[in-house]
Write a protein that holds these residues in place. Structure first.
Motif, mmCIF file in Angstrom:
data_model
loop_
_atom_site.group_PDB
_atom_site.id
_atom_site.type_symbol
_atom_site.label_atom_id
_atom_site.label_comp_id
_atom_site.label_asym_id
_atom_site.label_seq_id
_atom_site.Cartn_x
_atom_site.Cartn_y
_atom_site.Cartn_z
ATOM 1 N N ALA A 182 -31.581 -17.373 13.622
ATOM 2 C CA ALA A 182 -30.738 -16.253 14.057
ATOM 3 C C ALA A 182 -31.049 -15.007 13.239
ATOM 4 N N PHE A 183 -30.717 -13.866 13.825
ATOM 5 C CA PHE A 183 -30.854 -12.579 13.159
ATOM 6 C C PHE A 183 -29.475 -12.030 12.839
ATOM 7 N N ILE A 184 -29.375 -11.311 11.735
ATOM 8 C CA ILE A 184 -28.172 -10.538 11.432
ATOM 9 C C ILE A 184 -28.416 -9.151 12.008
ATOM 10 N N VAL A 185 -27.482 -8.653 12.779
ATOM 11 C CA VAL A 185 -27.697 -7.437 13.561
ATOM 12 C C VAL A 185 -28.160 -6.252 12.712
ATOM 13 N N ASN A 186 -27.538 -6.013 11.566
ATOM 14 C CA ASN A 186 -27.925 -4.851 10.741
ATOM 15 C C ASN A 186 -29.365 -4.953 10.246
ATOM 16 N N GLY A 187 -29.774 -6.130 9.811
ATOM 17 C CA GLY A 187 -31.147 -6.332 9.349
ATOM 18 C C GLY A 187 -32.146 -6.182 10.480
ATOM 19 N N LEU A 188 -31.778 -6.664 11.660
ATOM 20 C CA LEU A 188 -32.666 -6.544 12.808
ATOM 21 C C LEU A 188 -32.820 -5.084 13.235
ATOM 22 N N VAL A 189 -31.742 -4.329 13.239
ATOM 23 C CA VAL A 189 -31.811 -2.918 13.617
ATOM 24 C C VAL A 189 -32.684 -2.149 12.630
ATOM 25 N N GLU A 190 -32.552 -2.455 11.341
ATOM 26 C CA GLU A 190 -33.426 -1.821 10.328
ATOM 27 C C GLU A 190 -34.895 -2.104 10.627
ATOM 28 N N LYS A 191 -35.194 -3.363 10.935
ATOM 29 C CA LYS A 191 -36.568 -3.767 11.235
ATOM 30 C C LYS A 191 -37.086 -3.038 12.478
ATOM 31 N N LEU A 192 -36.232 -2.883 13.492
ATOM 32 C CA LEU A 192 -36.637 -2.185 14.708
ATOM 33 C C LEU A 192 -36.921 -0.710 14.439
ATOM 34 N N ARG A 193 -36.118 -0.099 13.579
ATOM 35 C CA ARG A 193 -36.363 1.308 13.234
ATOM 36 C C ARG A 193 -37.694 1.452 12.496
ATOM 37 N N GLU A 194 -37.999 0.496 11.654
ATOM 38 C CA GLU A 194 -39.287 0.506 10.942
ATOM 39 C C GLU A 194 -40.445 0.348 11.939
ATOM 40 N N THR B 255 -21.538 -10.659 10.676
ATOM 41 C CA THR B 255 -20.586 -11.375 9.819
ATOM 42 C C THR B 255 -19.689 -10.367 9.126
ATOM 43 N N TYR B 256 -18.451 -10.737 8.956
ATOM 44 C CA TYR B 256 -17.505 -9.917 8.219
ATOM 45 C C TYR B 256 -16.413 -10.815 7.673
ATOM 46 N N TYR B 257 -15.603 -10.261 6.820
ATOM 47 C CA TYR B 257 -14.521 -11.019 6.204
ATOM 48 C C TYR B 257 -13.187 -10.491 6.691
ATOM 49 N N HIS B 258 -12.252 -11.423 6.847
ATOM 50 C CA HIS B 258 -10.900 -11.088 7.291
ATOM 51 C C HIS B 258 -9.924 -11.685 6.277
ATOM 52 N N TYR B 259 -9.003 -10.867 5.840
ATOM 53 C CA TYR B 259 -8.020 -11.334 4.863
ATOM 54 C C TYR B 259 -6.825 -11.926 5.603
ATOM 55 N N GLU B 260 -6.518 -13.184 5.298
ATOM 56 C CA GLU B 260 -5.355 -13.831 5.906
ATOM 57 C C GLU B 260 -4.831 -14.928 4.979
ATOM 58 N N LEU B 261 -3.540 -15.036 4.934
ATOM 59 C CA LEU B 261 -2.884 -16.066 4.125
ATOM 60 C C LEU B 261 -3.397 -16.104 2.688
ATOM 61 N N ASN B 262 -3.454 -14.926 2.067
ATOM 62 C CA ASN B 262 -3.851 -14.782 0.664
ATOM 63 C C ASN B 262 -5.277 -15.240 0.354
ATOM 64 N N ARG B 263 -6.137 -15.189 1.337
ATOM 65 C CA ARG B 263 -7.545 -15.512 1.094
ATOM 66 C C ARG B 263 -8.411 -14.805 2.125
ATOM 67 N N PHE B 264 -9.695 -14.689 1.820
ATOM 68 C CA PHE B 264 -10.647 -14.097 2.750
ATOM 69 C C PHE B 264 -11.299 -15.208 3.565
ATOM 70 N N ILE C 46 -15.929 -14.443 9.120
ATOM 71 C CA ILE C 46 -15.979 -14.486 10.580
ATOM 72 C C ILE C 46 -17.420 -14.213 11.003
ATOM 73 N N ILE C 47 -17.906 -14.999 11.948
ATOM 74 C CA ILE C 47 -19.247 -14.808 12.489
ATOM 75 C C ILE C 47 -19.119 -14.694 13.999
ATOM 76 N N ASN C 48 -19.647 -13.610 14.549
ATOM 77 C CA ASN C 48 -19.624 -13.393 15.998
ATOM 78 C C ASN C 48 -21.026 -13.140 16.521
ATOM 79 N N LEU C 49 -21.260 -13.592 17.744
ATOM 80 C CA LEU C 49 -22.518 -13.279 18.417
ATOM 81 C C LEU C 49 -22.494 -11.822 18.861
ATOM 82 N N VAL C 50 -23.634 -11.177 18.776
ATOM 83 C CA VAL C 50 -23.799 -9.815 19.275
ATOM 84 C C VAL C 50 -24.781 -9.904 20.436
ATOM 85 N N ARG C 51 -24.327 -9.554 21.618
ATOM 86 C CA ARG C 51 -25.184 -9.637 22.802
ATOM 87 C C ARG C 51 -26.039 -8.395 22.974
#
Length: 184
Positions: free
Chosen positions: A61-73, A95-104, A107-112
């Motif tokens: 899998a690719f992480i969207v931000n890293g892939l976009v950087e590579k495409l710009r290059e 990927t990002y973090y969500h704070y809930e119930l006193n912990r982080f 979260i991982i979501n697909l980007v189409r």
């Protein structure tokens, strides 16, 4: 009019044509004068950022931000002036973090689709043909300045893949007007 510069990422020879055909079909949703067609630049093999498990299978899998950087290059190296669009059947995630119930919680979501003015990518990971064309048209709509709709009025619906039927299998009247105004 311009050709849409397209490349594929990590694709086998037999799937490359299918992916570019998907883009050609997506272009049919746009005014005729927007693009002349697809300029297929070839396939590029890029190392995946990580592996994910889906339906008991491991996938690179690719992480969207890293892939976009590579495409710009790549765009800079290839001296492309207009949009460079990458197509892949590999998963692309955010990927990002969500704070809930006193912990982080991670979260991982697909980007189409992630399509800006300069570069974009469309991931057709585990999609059907008709859905793939809609995803491609949706992403290319972003490139042309269209934004998401909160209601299922057309292809720019934010929940395009959530199972809700859209009212119009195409761009809504407002989006069509906006697309046509960019040609004037």
């Amino acid at each position: 009019m311009q050709l849409l510069d397209v490349l594929t990422l990590n694709q086998e020879p037999q799937t490359r044509g299918e992916l570019t055909e998907t883009i050609k079909e997506a272009l049919a949703y746009f005014p005729e004068q927007m693009w002349e067609g697809v300029n297929y630049l070839g396939n590029i093999n890029i190392d995946h950022h990580l592996r994910i498990k889906s339906r008991e299978e491991l996938h690179g899998a690719f992480i969207v931000n890293g892939l976009v950087e590579k495409l710009r290059e790549l765009k800079r190296l290839l001296d492309i002036r207009e949009l460079l669009l990458a197509l892949t059947q590999d998963p692309v995630i955010i990927t990002y973090y969500h704070y809930e119930l006193n912990r982080f919680r991670r979260i991982i979501n697909l980007v189409r689709d992630y399509v800006a003015k300069d570069v974009g990518m469309i991931s057709l990971f585990e999609t059907e043909d008709e859905t793939a064309v809609r995803i491609a048209a949706h992403g290319l709509g972003h490139n042309q300045g269209l934004s998401h709709h909160q209601e299922p009025v057309g292809l720019m619906y934010v929940g395009l893949l959530d199972g809700s039927p859209i009212i119009k299998n195409g761009f809504c009247d407002d989006c069509k007007t906006k697309l046509e105004s960019t040609l004037a």
